[in-house]
Design a protein around this motif. Structure first.
Motif, PDB file in Angstrom:
ATOM      1  N   LEU A   1      -3.603   7.744  16.001  1.00  0.00           N
ATOM      2  CA  LEU A   1      -2.443   8.347  15.391  1.00  0.00           C
ATOM      3  C   LEU A   1      -2.274   7.666  13.865  1.00  0.00           C
ATOM      4  N   PRO A   2      -1.594   8.513  13.088  1.00  0.00           N
ATOM      5  CA  PRO A   2      -1.650   8.439  11.662  1.00  0.00           C
ATOM      6  C   PRO A   2      -0.997   6.927  11.328  1.00  0.00           C
ATOM      7  N   LEU A   3      -1.571   6.323  10.156  1.00  0.00           N
ATOM      8  CA  LEU A   3      -0.973   4.957   9.670  1.00  0.00           C
ATOM      9  C   LEU A   3      -0.428   5.401   8.234  1.00  0.00           C
ATOM     10  N   ASP A   4       0.681   5.768   8.039  1.00  0.00           N
ATOM     11  CA  ASP A   4       1.478   6.339   6.846  1.00  0.00           C
ATOM     12  C   ASP A   4       1.170   4.884   5.724  1.00  0.00           C
ATOM     13  N   PRO A   5       0.732   5.187   4.525  1.00  0.00           N
ATOM     14  CA  PRO A   5       0.689   3.908   3.599  1.00  0.00           C
ATOM     15  C   PRO A   5       2.093   3.575   3.094  1.00  0.00           C
ATOM     16  N   ARG A   6       2.185   2.544   2.680  1.00  0.00           N
ATOM     17  CA  ARG A   6       3.604   1.997   1.708  1.00  0.00           C
ATOM     18  C   ARG A   6       3.470   2.816   0.513  1.00  0.00           C
ATOM     19  N   ALA A   7       4.711   3.333   0.026  1.00  0.00           N
ATOM     20  CA  ALA A   7       4.526   3.873  -1.353  1.00  0.00           C
ATOM     21  C   ALA A   7       5.893   3.305  -2.337  1.00  0.00           C
ATOM     22  N   MET A   8       6.777   2.604  -1.607  1.00  0.00           N
ATOM     23  CA  MET A   8       8.033   1.978  -2.187  1.00  0.00           C
ATOM     24  C   MET A   8       8.011   0.465  -2.037  1.00  0.00           C
ATOM     25  N   TRP A   9       8.053  -0.290  -3.316  1.00  0.00           N
ATOM     26  CA  TRP A   9       8.334  -1.589  -2.976  1.00  0.00           C
ATOM     27  C   TRP A   9      10.008  -1.988  -2.343  1.00  0.00           C
ATOM     28  N   PRO A  10      10.024  -3.035  -1.401  1.00  0.00           N
ATOM     29  CA  PRO A  10      11.451  -3.073  -1.091  1.00  0.00           C
ATOM     30  C   PRO A  10      12.457  -3.672  -2.371  1.00  0.00           C
ATOM     31  N   THR A  11      13.597  -3.543  -1.963  1.00  0.00           N
ATOM     32  CA  THR A  11      14.900  -3.682  -2.841  1.00  0.00           C
ATOM     33  C   THR A  11      14.744  -5.376  -2.862  1.00  0.00           C
ATOM     34  N   GLY A  12      15.030  -5.774  -4.060  1.00  0.00           N
ATOM     35  CA  GLY A  12      15.391  -7.201  -4.538  1.00  0.00           C
ATOM     36  C   GLY A  12      14.256  -8.221  -4.306  1.00  0.00           C
ATOM     37  N   MET A  13      13.016  -7.690  -4.746  1.00  0.00           N
ATOM     38  CA  MET A  13      11.885  -8.514  -4.258  1.00  0.00           C
ATOM     39  C   MET A  13      11.958  -9.918  -5.451  1.00  0.00           C
ATOM     40  N   ASP A  14      12.525  -9.652  -6.617  1.00  0.00           N
ATOM     41  CA  ASP A  14      12.418 -10.583  -7.745  1.00  0.00           C
ATOM     42  C   ASP A  14      13.042 -11.734  -7.224  1.00  0.00           C
ATOM     43  N   ARG A  15      14.273 -11.712  -6.144  1.00  0.00           N
ATOM     44  CA  ARG A  15      15.039 -12.808  -5.643  1.00  0.00           C
ATOM     45  C   ARG A  15      13.966 -13.629  -4.775  1.00  0.00           C
ATOM     46  N   LEU A  16      12.827 -13.011  -4.268  1.00  0.00           N
ATOM     47  CA  LEU A  16      12.137 -13.810  -3.358  1.00  0.00           C
ATOM     48  C   LEU A  16      10.681 -14.135  -3.989  1.00  0.00           C
ATOM     49  N   GLY A  17      10.796 -14.018  -5.791  1.00  0.00           N
ATOM     50  CA  GLY A  17       9.562 -14.474  -6.285  1.00  0.00           C
ATOM     51  C   GLY A  17       8.324 -13.339  -6.421  1.00  0.00           C
TER      52      GLY A  17
END
Length: 728
Positions: free
Chosen positions: A527-543
Motif C-alpha cells: 500500500l502507498p506510504l505518503d510522505p510528510r509535507a508539512m511540519w506540525p504547528t507550534g514546533m518552536d515550543r517543543l524546541g
C-alpha cells in the motif's frame, strides 16, 4: 418515574392514560388521523405504547422515555406529537439527532407526512440564516440539530437562546448516547441535560432508543428530570434469523462470503471492525463480480449519501461497512446483515443487526467471528477512556494561556492525537472544567478531579460486555433471547428461528476455489506510504525550529508498506510480530518474498518517478535489531542491491512512544537519526541515485521523514521508504 410495559394490564395503561385520569378521545382521533397521513395507510393503527407516549407529551406535557425495538415506530411518536402540539399553538419541535444519515431519513419521512422539517449540522452549518428566517416566519415544524452544534460557540450563544424560547417539544433521538454506560456514548450528548434544564417546565421532552439496558435507562431518566414516563417494550425481533459460524481464519471467512453472498436474500450490510478490513473485503468481492461498495469513516459525506441511496434502491448487493453505517440508516426491507468480526458487546451487535428486517417478515443475520476481535476491542476500549495525566496537562495548558487555544495549539503542549484530544476536551467541557469559545478552548477555572472509581467501573463494564459477546458466539441456547436479555428485556424468550433453536439454517461449506481466491487476495501486499509535507504547528515550543512546508531538498518520496496492522491479510502476521512481548526474530521467508513482490509492483509503476533504487539503508531498531538486519539482507540479496548500513542513533535515540500526536512524535525523533561517517563516505563515493530506506513499523512517519531528510542533506538524490507495517 412511571413505567408502561407494552404488554401492561393496569386500567390506566389499557385505557391509554398514563396518569389514570381518563382518555382524551379527541386527542386519540386527531393522533390517529396524523398517523395515517404519516404512513400513507387509511387503516393504520397505533402499536402498543405509541399513543400512550403521544398523549403523555401532548396532553400532560410530560418527560417521556421510549425504549422500543428498531422498526417499532419511535419516529412516528414524535412526528405525530409535533403536529398535534403545533395545532395547539406550540412552537417547533427540536430533535437532537446524532447522524447525518439519520437526519436525512427523518427529514424525508417528515416531508411525506406534511411535516415541514429542516436540519442544521456540520454539513450545512452555512445555511443557518435560511433556517433562522424560516423559524422566524413560523414555517418550520421540526428542526433537527446535531449534538455537536450544542458545543459550537456561535450556535450556543446566538441561536440556541431564541430557539429554546420557541421550542414546543424537545426530542433526544438515540438517547443511549447520553449515558457513558451506553455502547455508543458521546460526550456532546451530555450537553442535553443542560438544554433540558433551560426549558420551561411546560415543554414536553421525549427520549428514544432501541438499545438501553436497565442501567442506561436509569441514567437517561436521571438526566430527563423527575416524574419520567417510561415505556419499555419487548426488544426481540421476530423477523431476524440469527446464526454464528466459526471459521479458522480470514481466508475461510472471505471464502464463505465469496461462496454464499449471492444466496443471501435481497440487499444487505457486511460489517467489519476496521476501515482497512472493509476496504479489503469490498475490493475482493468486487473483483469476484459482486456489486458491493465500502462505507467507512473515510467515506466523504456526499459519497455516503449516494451509497445509502444505492443500497436502499437495491443497486448494490451489499455495503461493506464499519460502524459508520449504523444508527439512523433505514431500509425496511434490508435482507441480511453479516459480521466479519464481532462487535464488542451484545448491545452494539443488537443495534447493528437491527438494521435488517424492519419492514419484512424475514431477514438473515450471521456472525463470522475472528481471532483478532478481542485485540481490536481492547484497542478501541482503551482509546475511548480519558487519561488522568493527559487531562491535567490540558487543564494546565489552558490555565496558563491568556487567550483561547485551538486544538492544533494544544497538540504542541499535550501529547495526544487530534481525535482523542477532541474527545477529552468534550469530556472536560461536560464536567465544566473547560469551555469552547470563539478562537478555541479556555479554562473555566472550576476545579476538576479525575473520577478514577467511575472510570474503573466503566472499564470493567466494557470487559464484561466483551465476555458476554464471546458467550453469545459459543452459547447453545437461543441467540435472540440472549440479546434481548442483555438489554434487560423481561419478556425475552426463545425465538424458535435461530441456528440454536432450529438447527443451522445456513450452508457452512466454503468452496475450495473461493478459499483459494480469498487466500490469493489476502496474500496480495503493498500500500502507498505518503510522505510528510508539512511540519506540525507550534514546533518552536517543543524546541524544534521548523514550520510550514518541508523544503524540496528535504522531502522523501512516496513509499510502500507491506500492510497495515489492521489488514485482514498480512496484518495478522504483522500484529503477532509486533505484539507486546513478541520475541525478536529474523524475517519470515514468505514475508520477505511478499515484500519483494511489493517492490516489483512498485517498480512497474515507475518508482514514483524517482527511478530504480541503487542501494539500501536501514533504520536502527532497539527492539527488533535481528528482524531489521535480516530484512535488509533479504532485500539486498533478492534485489541485488548494495547495503550501505543503517542510520546512527544520536542522543540516545528517539524518545516518547508510538501513538502520540504529530508534534510530540516529531520532537521525539528530531536530530535523533544521523548519517554516520562511514555511511556518509559510502554515499559520497557511490553511484548517484535513489536510496531505499527500510523500517519495520511506522506510525506518525516522522522517523522516516527525519532520517530521510538527513540522507538528502548527505547527498542522496531521492529517498524511497519501504516498511513492513503501518499502524492503523
Amino acid at each position: 418515574m412511571t413505567t408502561y410495559p407494552a404488554q401492561g394490564t393496569s386500567s390506566a395503561v389499557s385505557s391509554g392514560d398514563p396518569d389514570g385520569q381518563g382518555t382524551s378521545s379527541s386527542t386519540r382521533d386527531q393522533a390517529l388521523a396524523v398517523l395515517r397521513a404519516l404512513v400513507g395507510r387509511p387503516d393504520a393503527v397505533f402499536h402498543d405504547g405509541q399513543f400512550e407516549a403521544i398523549e403523555a407529551l401532548v396532553d400532560s406535557n410530560r418527560r417521556a422515555l421510549v425504549v422500543q425495538r428498531t422498526g417499532w415506530g419511535k419516529s412516528a411518536v414524535y412526528f405525530v406529537a409535533s403536529l398535534l402540539l403545533r395545532a395547539r399553538g406550540a412552537g417547533p419541535t427540536l430533535i437532537v439527532s446524532p447522524l447525518l444519515a439519520l437526519m436525512r431519513d427523518q427529514v424525508a419521512a417528515a416531508e411525506r407526512a406534511g411535516v415541514r422539517a429542516m436540519a442544521i449540522n456540520s454539513a450545512n452549518a452555512t445555511e443557518w440564516d435560511l433556517v433562522s428566517a424560516a423559524l422566524a416566519a413560523d414555517e418550520v415544524d421540526v428542526l433537527l440539530v446535531s449534538p455537536e452544534r450544542l458545543t459550537n460557540p456561535s450556535f450556543r450563544e446566538n441561536q440556541l437562546p431564541s430557539l429554546i424560547q420557541r421550542t414546543g417539544l424537545l426530542v433526544v433521538d438515540e438517547a443511549h448516547c447520553i449515558s457513558d454506560w451506553g455502547h455508543d456514548f458521546r460526550p456532546d450528548y451530555r450537553r442535553i441535560a443542560d438544554l433540558i434544564a433551560q426549558l420551561p417546565a411546560t415543554v414536553p421532552v421525549l427520549a428514544t432508543t432501541a438499545t438501553a439496558n436497565s442501567r442506561v435507562v436509569a441514567d437517561i431518566e436521571e438526566q430527563l428530570g423527575t416524574n419520567v414516563f417510561t415505556i419499555r417494550g419487548p426488544l426481540a425481533r421476530k423477523s431476524l434469523r440469527l446464526g454464528v459460524l466459526r471459521l479458522a481464519d480470514s481466508r475461510d471467512r472471505l471464502g464463505w462470503l465469496l461462496t454464499h453472498l449471492a444466496e443471501l436474500p435481497g440487499s444487505g450490510i457486511i460489517y467489519t471492525l476496521t476501515v482497512s478490513a472493509a476496504e479489503d473485503t469490498a475490493r475482493l468481492l468486487a473483483e469476484a463480480g459482486h456489486v458491493v461498495k465500502a462505507y467507512t469513516g473515510r467515506t466523504d459525506t456526499m459519497e455516503r449519501e449516494s451509497l445509502e441511496e444505492a443500497l436502499k434502491n437495491n443497486q448494490v448487493k451489499a455495503l461493506v461497512a464499519t460502524s459508520a453505517l449504523g444508527m439512523g440508516f433505514d431500509k425496511p426491507d434490508l435482507g441480511f446483515v453479516v459480521h466479519l468480526g464481532a462487535p464488542s458487546s451484545p448491545v452494539a451487535y443488537y443495534q447493528q443487526v437491527g438494521r435488517a428486517g424492519r419492514g419484512s417478515a424475514n431477514a438473515d443475520v450471521l456472525l463470522l467471528p475472528g481471532s483478532e476481535d478481542a485485540e481490536i476491542w481492547r484497542y478501541f476500549a482503551t482509546a475511548s477512556m480519558p487519561d488522568r495525566d493527559k487531562a491535567m496537562a490540558v487543564l494546565t495548558a489552558l490555565g496558563e494561556s491568556v487567550k483561547p487555544m485551538s486544538t492544533p495549539a494544544l497538540e504542541a503542549r499535550v501529547d495526544l492525537r487530534r481525535t482523542p484530544l477532541e474527545l477529552l476536551l468534550k469530556v472536560l467541557a461536560v464536567d465544566g472544567a473547560v469551555r469552547r469559545v470563539s478562537g478555541g478552548w479556555e479554562s473555566t477555572g472550576q476545579p476538576w478531579s479525575y473520577d478514577e472509581e467511575r472510570y474503573r467501573r466503566i472499564a470493567q463494564a466494557r470487559v464484561d460486555e466483551q465476555q458476554s459477546m464471546i458467550e453469545y458466539e459459543r452459547m447453545s441456547g437461543c441467540r435472540m433471547e440472549y440479546l434481548a436479555s442483555a438489554l434487560d428485556d423481561a419478556t425475552a424468550e426463545p425465538c424458535g428461528r435461530c441456528d440454536n433453536c432450529t438447527g443451522r439454517w445456513f450452508n457452512a461449506e466454503v468452496a475450495s476455489g473461493a478459499a483459494d481466491a480469498a487466500g490469493d487476495a489476502l496474500r496480495h501486499a503493498g500500500l502507498p506510504l505518503d510522505p510528510r509535507a508539512m511540519w506540525p504547528t507550534g514546533m518552536d515550543r517543543l524546541g524544534v525550529p521548523v514550520k510550514g512546508k518541508l523544503k524540496a531538498d528535504e522531502l522523501v518520496s512516496s513509499g510502500r508498506a507491506l500492510a497495515r496492522l489492521t489488514d485482514l491479510g498480512w496484518g495478522n502476521a504483522l500484529r503477532a510480530m509486533f505484539a507486546s512481548g513478541a520475541p525478536d526474530a529474523p524475517i519470515d521467508p514468505a514475508m520477505a518474498h511478499a515484500v519483494v513482490a511489493v517492490l516489483r509492483e512498485w517498480g512497474q509503476s515507475g518508482w514514483e518517478g524517482a527511478g530504480r533504487p541503487i542501494a539500501v539503508v536501514s533504520m536502527p531498531s532497539r527492539t527488533k535489531p535481528l528482524l531489521m538486519r535480516s530484512f535488509a539482507q533479504a532485500i539486498c540479496e533478492i534485489g541485488r542491491l548494495p547495503y550501505l548500513g543503517e542510520m546512527s542513533l544520536e542522543f540516545g535515540g528517539p524518545t516518547g512512544s508510538r501513538g502520540g500526536n504529530s508534534a510530540y512524535r516529531l520532537a521525539g525523533v528530531w536530530e535523533r537519526f544521523a548519517v554516520g561517517s562511514e555511511l556518509q563516505a559510502l554515499l559520497a563515493s557511490g553511484p548517484n541515485g535513489p536510496i531505499l530506506l527500510l523500517d519495520d513499523l511506522v506510525d506518525s512517519r516522522w522517523s522516516l521523514t527525519v532520517a530521510g531528510r538527513a540522507l538528502r542533506q548527505a547527498g542522496a538524490d531521492q529517498v524511497l521508504p519501504l516498511v513492513l507495517a503501518q499502524a492503523g
